[in-house]
Design a protein around this motif. Sequence first.
Motif, short mmCIF file in Angstrom:
data_model
loop_
_atom_site.label_atom_id
_atom_site.label_comp_id
_atom_site.label_asym_id
_atom_site.label_seq_id
_atom_site.Cartn_x
_atom_site.Cartn_y
_atom_site.Cartn_z
N TRP A 213 69.98 123.43 4.18
CA TRP A 213 68.87 123.52 3.23
C TRP A 213 69.16 124.53 2.13
CZ3 TRP A 213 65.67 127.41 1.45
CH2 TRP A 213 64.49 127.03 0.82
N SER A 214 68.76 124.18 0.93
CA SER A 214 68.75 125.14 -0.16
C SER A 214 67.51 124.87 -1.00
CB SER A 214 70.00 125.02 -1.04
OG SER A 214 69.98 123.80 -1.75
N GLU A 215 67.03 125.89 -1.69
CA GLU A 215 65.82 125.73 -2.47
C GLU A 215 65.98 124.66 -3.55
OE1 GLU A 215 62.53 128.59 -4.72
OE2 GLU A 215 64.21 129.47 -3.63
N GLY A 216 67.21 124.46 -4.00
CA GLY A 216 67.46 123.45 -5.02
C GLY A 216 67.23 122.03 -4.54
N GLN A 217 67.18 121.82 -3.21
CA GLN A 217 66.94 120.48 -2.66
C GLN A 217 65.46 120.15 -2.58
OE1 GLN A 217 69.31 121.49 0.94
NE2 GLN A 217 70.20 119.46 0.65
N VAL A 218 64.61 121.12 -2.87
CA VAL A 218 63.17 120.92 -2.74
C VAL A 218 62.62 120.27 -4.01
CG1 VAL A 218 60.94 122.06 -2.40
CG2 VAL A 218 63.00 122.97 -1.28
N LEU A 219 62.10 119.07 -3.87
CA LEU A 219 61.36 118.44 -4.96
C LEU A 219 59.91 118.90 -4.79
CD1 LEU A 219 61.55 116.46 -7.36
CD2 LEU A 219 60.83 114.65 -5.78
N THR A 220 59.44 119.74 -5.69
CA THR A 220 58.15 120.40 -5.48
C THR A 220 56.98 119.43 -5.67
OG1 THR A 220 57.84 121.09 -7.77
CG2 THR A 220 59.13 122.56 -6.34
N GLY A 221 55.88 119.79 -5.05
CA GLY A 221 54.67 119.00 -5.22
C GLY A 221 54.24 118.93 -6.67
N GLU A 222 54.42 120.02 -7.40
CA GLU A 222 54.03 120.04 -8.81
C GLU A 222 54.85 119.04 -9.62
OE1 GLU A 222 52.12 121.20 -12.41
OE2 GLU A 222 51.58 121.33 -10.28
N ALA A 251 41.65 108.34 -10.36
CA ALA A 251 40.40 108.26 -11.12
C ALA A 251 39.88 106.83 -11.22
CB ALA A 251 40.60 108.85 -12.51
N ASP A 252 40.79 105.84 -11.15
CA ASP A 252 40.38 104.46 -11.42
C ASP A 252 40.32 103.57 -10.18
OD1 ASP A 252 43.05 104.33 -10.88
OD2 ASP A 252 43.55 102.99 -12.55
N GLY A 253 40.35 104.17 -8.98
CA GLY A 253 40.32 103.29 -7.81
C GLY A 253 40.60 104.02 -6.52
N PRO A 254 40.82 103.26 -5.44
CA PRO A 254 40.98 103.84 -4.10
C PRO A 254 42.34 104.50 -3.91
CG PRO A 254 41.30 101.47 -4.01
CD PRO A 254 40.87 101.78 -5.41
N GLY A 255 42.45 105.18 -2.78
CA GLY A 255 43.71 105.83 -2.41
C GLY A 255 43.71 107.30 -2.79
N GLU A 256 44.48 108.07 -2.04
CA GLU A 256 44.61 109.51 -2.31
C GLU A 256 46.07 109.93 -2.22
OE1 GLU A 256 40.45 111.38 -0.61
OE2 GLU A 256 42.15 111.17 0.78
N ILE A 257 46.40 110.96 -2.97
CA ILE A 257 47.71 111.59 -2.89
C ILE A 257 47.51 113.05 -2.51
CG2 ILE A 257 49.79 112.23 -4.16
CD1 ILE A 257 49.63 109.27 -3.81
N GLY A 258 48.24 113.50 -1.49
CA GLY A 258 48.17 114.89 -1.08
C GLY A 258 49.51 115.58 -1.30
N PHE A 259 49.45 116.87 -1.51
CA PHE A 259 50.66 117.67 -1.70
C PHE A 259 50.63 118.85 -0.75
CE2 PHE A 259 49.62 115.62 -5.73
CZ PHE A 259 50.78 114.94 -5.99
N VAL A 260 51.62 118.92 0.12
CA VAL A 260 51.77 120.04 1.04
C VAL A 260 52.96 120.85 0.52
CG1 VAL A 260 52.13 120.75 3.44
CG2 VAL A 260 50.86 118.65 2.93
N ASN A 261 52.68 122.04 -0.01
CA ASN A 261 53.68 122.79 -0.78
C ASN A 261 54.00 124.14 -0.14
OD1 ASN A 261 53.36 120.66 -2.61
ND2 ASN A 261 51.96 121.81 -3.93
N PRO A 262 54.57 124.16 1.07
CA PRO A 262 54.81 125.43 1.75
C PRO A 262 55.88 126.28 1.09
CG PRO A 262 55.83 123.64 2.94
CD PRO A 262 55.01 123.00 1.85
N VAL A 263 56.75 125.66 0.29
CA VAL A 263 57.83 126.41 -0.35
C VAL A 263 57.36 126.98 -1.69
CG1 VAL A 263 60.19 126.32 -1.25
CG2 VAL A 263 59.57 124.99 0.79
N SER A 264 56.79 126.13 -2.54
CA SER A 264 56.42 126.57 -3.89
C SER A 264 55.04 127.20 -3.96
CB SER A 264 56.48 125.38 -4.86
OG SER A 264 55.49 124.41 -4.55
N GLU A 265 54.13 126.83 -3.04
CA GLU A 265 52.78 127.38 -3.04
C GLU A 265 52.36 127.66 -1.60
OE1 GLU A 265 49.79 125.40 -5.68
OE2 GLU A 265 51.36 123.88 -5.90
#
Length: 341
Positions: A213-222, A251-265
Amino acid sequence: MHGPQGSLHPMVRAPLVDGHGRKIEDLRVSVTDRCNFRCQYCMPAAGMPWLDRAELLTYEEIARLVRVLTEIGIEDVRLTGGEPLARRDLPRLVSMLAGLPGISDLSLTTNGYLLERDAAELAAAGIQRVNVSIDSLQRDRFFQITRRDALPQVLRGLEAVARHPSIRRVKVNALGIRGFTEEEIFPFCDLARSTGLQVRFIEFMPLDADRAWSEGQVLTGEEIRQAIETRFELVEAAREPSATARVFSFADGPGEIGFVNPVSEPFCADCNRIRLTSDGKLRTCLFSLTETDLRGPLRTGAGDEEIEDVIRAAVWRKELKHRINQSGFVQPERTMSAIGG
């Protein structure tokens, strides 16, 4: 407070709190270190040495520890692995735990491979929520990351569990890995929008067996959120106390996206979680460098009060934060599959 608190009165138990004033209410229980996938970010292609069966807590031992913990404040219990459905007759444990009066939420995290087989039994036994880990919705890329050609079976499992109304929430977990996940973002958005499911992107953490692992491999939630917002408008929901995810609806319909950001936040400030490994060790942080043995006292005849005292003392020493982004961070010896997701 000057130390871990004992019982205040025979009928009134002190809540389970750590030395930083956080009330501990969430328990992750690993039931096995074994897994039927060989995900590249988790373990080598050849797998890892597994624990002997005698080293694993029995279902009766797990149920006893969970009962002791619910009596002092644990309310949410999540079963994990390894792959929890790889352990024989898991619905029997689910049924044992569902009968405990203190549990308000009983959930499962799985890779979904055996979910089609077990969904009906799990629902009948009392599982209330299920998270299914899927890192790609493209069959060849799913094989690349998991080393198993299993995507169709996993998707059938996802459909199977969604058919049971007693399982009130089904989520999909996807790891955010730079150079891989970028291609998956919009297919996952389409999945969320077409099914109404919540898809959560989880930042890649340093818990891989290869220690590559390296921090550069992290695609952040942001970064993922910004990509999504080039196509869809997202509306953020209020964050619940101790929640691991920031959750957005379309905003225009169903479904949700969540972000779990233990590295960046990191969300350590109000962390209310502890973990029990499959061999009976209590971990107060995913990245703990020390753990507390509960299997030993269980098997040498300790009473519930003695076990409670050991738990309270360990929880009192719970880490303030995990320090991934700080110099001197040390990766724990156990990998994710051996700790429990």
